[in-house]
Scaffold this motif. Sequence first.
Motif, short mmCIF file in Angstrom:
data_model
loop_
_atom_site.label_atom_id
_atom_site.label_comp_id
_atom_site.label_asym_id
_atom_site.label_seq_id
_atom_site.Cartn_x
_atom_site.Cartn_y
_atom_site.Cartn_z
N UNK A 13 0.84 -1.20 0.00
CA UNK A 13 0.00 0.00 0.00
C UNK A 13 0.87 1.26 0.00
N UNK A 14 1.90 1.25 0.83
CA UNK A 14 2.81 2.39 0.92
C UNK A 14 3.57 2.57 -0.38
N UNK A 15 4.04 1.46 -0.95
CA UNK A 15 4.79 1.53 -2.21
C UNK A 15 3.91 2.09 -3.33
N UNK A 16 2.66 1.64 -3.40
CA UNK A 16 1.75 2.15 -4.44
C UNK A 16 1.46 3.63 -4.25
N UNK A 17 1.29 4.04 -3.03
CA UNK A 17 1.04 5.46 -2.76
C UNK A 17 2.22 6.31 -3.20
N UNK A 18 3.43 5.87 -2.89
CA UNK A 18 4.62 6.61 -3.31
C UNK A 18 4.79 6.58 -4.82
N UNK A 19 4.49 5.45 -5.45
CA UNK A 19 4.56 5.37 -6.92
C UNK A 19 3.59 6.36 -7.54
N UNK A 20 2.40 6.47 -6.97
CA UNK A 20 1.41 7.42 -7.48
C UNK A 20 1.91 8.86 -7.34
N UNK A 21 2.49 9.18 -6.20
CA UNK A 21 3.02 10.52 -6.00
C UNK A 21 4.18 10.81 -6.95
N UNK A 22 5.01 9.79 -7.18
CA UNK A 22 6.14 9.99 -8.09
C UNK A 22 5.63 10.20 -9.52
N UNK A 23 4.57 9.48 -9.88
CA UNK A 23 4.02 9.65 -11.24
C UNK A 23 3.52 11.08 -11.42
N UNK A 24 2.94 11.65 -10.38
CA UNK A 24 2.48 13.03 -10.44
C UNK A 24 3.64 14.00 -10.62
N UNK A 113 8.26 3.93 -13.87
CA UNK A 113 7.43 4.05 -12.68
C UNK A 113 6.04 3.46 -12.90
N UNK A 114 5.47 3.67 -14.09
CA UNK A 114 4.16 3.11 -14.41
C UNK A 114 4.20 1.58 -14.41
N UNK A 115 5.26 1.02 -14.96
CA UNK A 115 5.41 -0.43 -14.98
C UNK A 115 5.54 -0.99 -13.57
N UNK A 116 6.30 -0.32 -12.74
CA UNK A 116 6.46 -0.76 -11.35
C UNK A 116 5.16 -0.59 -10.56
N UNK A 117 4.38 0.42 -10.89
CA UNK A 117 3.06 0.59 -10.26
C UNK A 117 2.16 -0.58 -10.61
N UNK A 118 2.15 -0.97 -11.88
CA UNK A 118 1.34 -2.12 -12.31
C UNK A 118 1.80 -3.39 -11.62
N UNK A 119 3.11 -3.55 -11.45
CA UNK A 119 3.63 -4.73 -10.75
C UNK A 119 3.16 -4.72 -9.29
N UNK A 120 3.13 -3.55 -8.67
CA UNK A 120 2.62 -3.43 -7.30
C UNK A 120 1.16 -3.80 -7.19
N UNK A 121 0.37 -3.40 -8.19
CA UNK A 121 -1.05 -3.78 -8.22
C UNK A 121 -1.18 -5.30 -8.30
#
Length: 139
Positions: A13-24, A113-121
């Motif tokens: 959850x924390x990793x996805x939240x940070x990935x989302x912030x980094x994407x922004x 970052x988008x690819x790593x976000x998808x992997x986190x999902x």
Amino acid sequence: MLGKLDDYLRFNETALSLRSQRQTVLASNIANADTPNYKARDFDFANALQGAMSRTGPQQALKTTAQRHFPNPQQAGDVLPDGTPLAYRGTVQGAVDGNTVDMDVERNQFADNALRYEAGITLINSQIKGLMAAIQGGQ
């Protein structure tokens, strides 16, 4: 019981939240590629994740319920809402107008970052499926 579930899912959850912030942040860099004197920003994901995991308990913003309540204090421009410091990206070749956005670097970082976000999902989905299998008795 819920505390244990929260602990079980907290890392992803924390990793996805940070990935989302980094994407922004990366999207902001791309959007400002033609803005004079704009300086590209980013943050160290590994350090931010380590810092977020070391904090105890969830940090929630104050909620206002009436118009006369004071709003949440404004964040400084060099810090994300969770306290992660934003840094300026180093430049390989500066532009004449002072802009430091390198579109090749930004697109590469954005896609990574988008690819790593998808992997986190995918990881969270597998965690939830494992929990569901355990609850249902492995049917």
